[in-house]
Enzyme design. Sequence first.
Site, mmCIF file in Angstrom:
data_model
loop_
_atom_site.group_PDB
_atom_site.id
_atom_site.type_symbol
_atom_site.label_atom_id
_atom_site.label_comp_id
_atom_site.label_asym_id
_atom_site.label_seq_id
_atom_site.Cartn_x
_atom_site.Cartn_y
_atom_site.Cartn_z
ATOM 1 N N GLU A 78 -3.246 -8.087 12.327
ATOM 2 C CA GLU A 78 -2.366 -7.239 11.504
ATOM 3 C C GLU A 78 -1.000 -7.090 12.157
ATOM 4 O O GLU A 78 -0.868 -7.170 13.378
ATOM 5 C CB GLU A 78 -2.987 -5.847 11.354
ATOM 6 C CG GLU A 78 -3.417 -5.455 9.976
ATOM 7 C CD GLU A 78 -2.379 -5.424 8.873
ATOM 8 O OE1 GLU A 78 -1.356 -6.127 8.923
ATOM 9 O OE2 GLU A 78 -2.616 -4.669 7.917
ATOM 10 N N ASP A 79 -0.011 -6.862 11.337
ATOM 11 C CA ASP A 79 1.323 -6.623 11.885
ATOM 12 C C ASP A 79 1.461 -5.195 12.420
ATOM 13 O O ASP A 79 1.974 -4.985 13.502
ATOM 14 C CB ASP A 79 2.400 -6.911 10.812
ATOM 15 C CG ASP A 79 2.049 -6.325 9.446
ATOM 16 O OD1 ASP A 79 1.141 -5.486 9.343
ATOM 17 O OD2 ASP A 79 2.708 -6.728 8.462
ATOM 18 N N ASP A 100 -0.523 2.052 10.655
ATOM 19 C CA ASP A 100 0.202 3.280 10.382
ATOM 20 C C ASP A 100 -0.858 4.385 10.234
ATOM 21 O O ASP A 100 -1.367 4.903 11.224
ATOM 22 C CB ASP A 100 1.006 3.018 9.099
ATOM 23 C CG ASP A 100 2.012 4.089 8.760
ATOM 24 O OD1 ASP A 100 1.652 5.263 8.769
ATOM 25 O OD2 ASP A 100 3.172 3.753 8.469
ATOM 26 N N LYS A 159 1.616 2.469 15.301
ATOM 27 C CA LYS A 159 2.259 3.784 15.145
ATOM 28 C C LYS A 159 1.164 4.846 15.283
ATOM 29 O O LYS A 159 0.729 5.422 14.277
ATOM 30 C CB LYS A 159 2.824 3.911 13.733
ATOM 31 C CG LYS A 159 4.109 3.214 13.458
ATOM 32 C CD LYS A 159 4.619 3.725 12.103
ATOM 33 C CE LYS A 159 5.522 2.747 11.425
ATOM 34 N NZ LYS A 159 5.886 3.187 10.066
ATOM 35 N N PHE A 216 10.048 3.857 10.341
ATOM 36 C CA PHE A 216 9.863 2.668 9.516
ATOM 37 C C PHE A 216 10.551 1.476 10.172
ATOM 38 O O PHE A 216 11.752 1.508 10.437
ATOM 39 C CB PHE A 216 10.386 2.882 8.099
ATOM 40 C CG PHE A 216 9.906 1.815 7.167
ATOM 41 C CD1 PHE A 216 8.608 1.848 6.659
ATOM 42 C CD2 PHE A 216 10.715 0.745 6.826
ATOM 43 C CE1 PHE A 216 8.137 0.841 5.825
ATOM 44 C CE2 PHE A 216 10.253 -0.266 6.001
ATOM 45 C CZ PHE A 216 8.963 -0.216 5.491
ATOM 46 N N ASP A 243 8.578 -6.001 6.201
ATOM 47 C CA ASP A 243 9.658 -5.979 5.224
ATOM 48 C C ASP A 243 9.973 -4.571 4.742
ATOM 49 O O ASP A 243 9.188 -3.645 4.891
ATOM 50 C CB ASP A 243 9.232 -6.770 3.981
ATOM 51 C CG ASP A 243 8.145 -6.052 3.186
ATOM 52 O OD1 ASP A 243 7.117 -5.709 3.790
ATOM 53 O OD2 ASP A 243 8.353 -5.801 1.981
ATOM 54 N N ARG A 251 11.958 -9.968 6.493
ATOM 55 C CA ARG A 251 10.779 -10.579 7.120
ATOM 56 C C ARG A 251 11.167 -11.653 8.138
ATOM 57 O O ARG A 251 10.430 -11.927 9.081
ATOM 58 C CB ARG A 251 9.875 -11.222 6.064
ATOM 59 C CG ARG A 251 9.189 -10.232 5.145
ATOM 60 C CD ARG A 251 8.018 -10.912 4.436
ATOM 61 N NE ARG A 251 7.569 -10.198 3.255
ATOM 62 C CZ ARG A 251 6.715 -9.176 3.261
ATOM 63 N NH1 ARG A 251 6.248 -8.731 4.402
ATOM 64 N NH2 ARG A 251 6.344 -8.606 2.140
HETATM 65 P P1 XMP Z 1 -1.711 1.933 6.935
HETATM 66 O O1 XMP Z 1 -1.106 3.263 6.626
HETATM 67 O O2 XMP Z 1 -2.749 1.545 5.929
HETATM 68 O O3 XMP Z 1 -0.500 0.979 6.747
HETATM 69 O O4 XMP Z 1 -2.181 1.842 8.356
HETATM 70 C C1 XMP Z 1 -0.553 -0.310 7.070
HETATM 71 C C2 XMP Z 1 0.292 -1.128 6.160
HETATM 72 O O5 XMP Z 1 1.456 -0.415 5.727
HETATM 73 C C3 XMP Z 1 2.610 -1.169 5.894
HETATM 74 N N1 XMP Z 1 3.495 -0.485 6.862
HETATM 75 C C4 XMP Z 1 4.730 -0.853 7.168
HETATM 76 N N2 XMP Z 1 5.462 -1.906 6.756
HETATM 77 N N3 XMP Z 1 7.229 -1.198 8.152
HETATM 78 C C5 XMP Z 1 6.715 -2.064 7.261
HETATM 79 O O6 XMP Z 1 7.396 -3.012 6.906
HETATM 80 C C6 XMP Z 1 6.567 -0.119 8.612
HETATM 81 O O7 XMP Z 1 7.074 0.634 9.440
HETATM 82 C C7 XMP Z 1 5.241 0.061 8.084
HETATM 83 N N4 XMP Z 1 4.280 0.988 8.316
HETATM 84 C C8 XMP Z 1 3.240 0.637 7.541
HETATM 85 C C9 XMP Z 1 2.160 -2.515 6.377
HETATM 86 O O8 XMP Z 1 2.140 -3.392 5.276
HETATM 87 C C10 XMP Z 1 0.758 -2.333 6.892
HETATM 88 O O9 XMP Z 1 -0.090 -3.424 6.631
HETATM 89 MG MG MG Z 2 4.898 -4.485 3.719
#
Ligand code: XMP
Ligand code: MG
Length: 184
Positions: free
Chosen positions: A103-104, A107, A135, A156, A163, A169
């Site tokens: 995963e990237d 959150d 995070k 963010f 993105d 990206r």
């Molecule tokens: P959750 O809340 O499910 O979120 O852990 C994970 C997904 O939310 C997106 N995400 C972000 N995308 N910048 C982004 O471009 C951010 O700071 C960010 N925070 C959450 C991301 O797609 C991730 O898979």
């Molecule tokens: Mg995204």
Amino acid sequence: MNMKNDFQEVLLNREDLKEIVRRIGRDIKERYCGKEITLVVPLTGAMVFAADLMRELYPVCDVRLICMQISSYGENACSSGEIKVLLDAPIEKVAGKKIIIVEDIVDTGATLNWLVNHLLEKGAEEVETCVLVDKAAARKIPVVLDYVGRQIPNEFVVGYGLDYAGKYRHVPKIAILKKEVYEK
Ligand code: XMP
Ligand code: MG
């Protein structure tokens, strides 16, 4: 237009990213030396990290790749908590396999937690998690992270696959996006 003006702060530059990918690659190679491992990559954000990481595993691991597309965010800068599956993982490529989700970003934890359970329900033998940036302060659902690139503040961020409304990206670093860019 200079995209750099949209960034408040660069958190990870090219060198940092290279070093992180190398370190995580080393950890995965230690654990899966000579073994088959299936990487599950949720599109689209994680593709850049996954593309770099999987090549780090050559020739030590026998790597397989599954792309999934799930969406939890839409075009907002805050999580909706709702998961939609746009492209699922084929059961025959998951059942009985040792999997690492690449995963990237984590959150709230909702997406990753959902993915782990989804793959276990499909019969994966083992599911590990690998995230580039964490995070931790934003976590609502606890999820075990087996490989973590870097802890980042609850801001963010964009770049290296991440993105905002489809933009940024291709930025070869990870940066905090200025609030005025998405609060316009
Ligand atoms: P959750 O809340 O499910 O979120 O852990 C994970 C997904 O939310 C997106 N995400 C972000 N995308 N910048 C982004 O471009 C951010 O700071 C960010 N925070 C959450 C991301 O797609 C991730 O898979
Ligand atoms: Mg995204």
